[in-house]
Design a protein around this motif. Structure first.
Motif, short mmCIF file in Angstrom:
data_model
loop_
_atom_site.label_atom_id
_atom_site.label_comp_id
_atom_site.label_asym_id
_atom_site.label_seq_id
_atom_site.Cartn_x
_atom_site.Cartn_y
_atom_site.Cartn_z
N VAL A 1 0.84 -1.21 0.00
CA VAL A 1 0.00 0.00 0.00
C VAL A 1 0.87 1.25 0.00
O VAL A 1 0.60 2.21 -0.74
N THR A 2 1.93 1.27 0.78
CA THR A 2 2.83 2.43 0.83
C THR A 2 3.47 2.69 -0.51
O THR A 2 3.53 3.83 -0.98
N ILE A 3 3.93 1.67 -1.18
CA ILE A 3 4.56 1.84 -2.50
C ILE A 3 3.55 2.32 -3.52
O ILE A 3 3.85 3.18 -4.35
N CYS A 4 2.32 1.79 -3.48
CA CYS A 4 1.28 2.23 -4.42
C CYS A 4 0.95 3.72 -4.22
O CYS A 4 0.80 4.46 -5.19
N ILE A 5 0.83 4.15 -2.97
CA ILE A 5 0.55 5.56 -2.69
C ILE A 5 1.71 6.43 -3.17
O ILE A 5 1.50 7.49 -3.76
N LEU A 6 2.92 6.00 -2.96
CA LEU A 6 4.09 6.75 -3.41
C LEU A 6 4.11 6.88 -4.93
O LEU A 6 4.34 7.97 -5.46
N ILE A 7 3.85 5.79 -5.63
CA ILE A 7 3.84 5.83 -7.09
C ILE A 7 2.73 6.75 -7.60
O ILE A 7 2.94 7.55 -8.51
N PHE A 8 1.53 6.67 -7.00
CA PHE A 8 0.43 7.53 -7.40
C PHE A 8 0.77 9.00 -7.16
O PHE A 8 0.49 9.86 -8.00
N THR A 9 1.38 9.33 -6.02
CA THR A 9 1.75 10.71 -5.71
C THR A 9 2.77 11.24 -6.70
O THR A 9 2.65 12.36 -7.20
N VAL A 10 3.79 10.46 -7.00
CA VAL A 10 4.81 10.90 -7.96
C VAL A 10 4.19 11.10 -9.34
O VAL A 10 4.48 12.09 -10.02
#
Length: 176
Positions: free
Chosen positions: A52-61
């Protein structure tokens, strides 16, 4: 001559005797922990917070990259709107530069400087070669802004220099 019986000198310990005995393992105690199931669902459950953390990071970038490269400044507003009609109702401000009245101050030594393109620099020291080269660019006017470390006798022919005193005499106030 008298010969005495001597005891045989002790030999150094053999390498086998120097090895420490490993602790004995109990019957139910294995050297390695039990093997975990390599099932995909188990792996996902164990690493769910990382996923979940990696998905949120990718979406934010991706969102920041999209908004940064967008050509319109109202991109953030457009993402918040929900309908096409509200997208069409956003109007960007239009500036009519020709309608701005010029300041006619004939007492200023810079009243005769007219240019559409300006080079604005902050100066700390006496004019450098790079400033002199920039001054020679056709169609551009240089405005040199002084600060507290700028020499009082700073000058460069063809450039407008605003010392701290001249800046204080202007009626413009950006930060009081």
């Amino acid at each position: 001559m008298l010969v005495q019986d001597r005891a045989v000198p002790k030999s150094p310990k053999s390498p086998k005797s120097q090895i420490r005995a490993l602790p004995t393992l109990h019957r139910n105690h294995h050297r390695f922990s039990e093997a975990k199931s390599l099932d995909f669902s188990t792996w996902v459950a164990d690493n769910f917070y990382k996923i979940v953390t990696i998905c949120i990071l990718i979406f934010t970038v991706a969102a920041v990259f999209f908004l940064y490269n967008s050509t319109e400044t109202a991109s953030f507003l457009r993402l918040q709107s929900k309908t096409q009609q509200s997208l069409d109702s956003i109007s960007l401000p239009q500036m009519k530069w020709n309608s701005i009245a010029t300041i006619s101050d004939k007492s200023s030594p810079y009243a005769n400087f007219r240019s559409e393109q300006w080079i604005v620099v902050s100066v700390l020291d006496y004019p450098s070669d790079s400033l002199k080269k920039m001054l020679k660019i056709r169609g551009w006017q240089m405005l040199a802004i002084g600060n507290s470390r700028t020499p009082k006798d700073w000058s460069l022919k063809g450039a407008i220099f605003l010392s701290l005193d001249e800046q204080a005499n202007l009626w413009f106030r950006v930060v009081d």
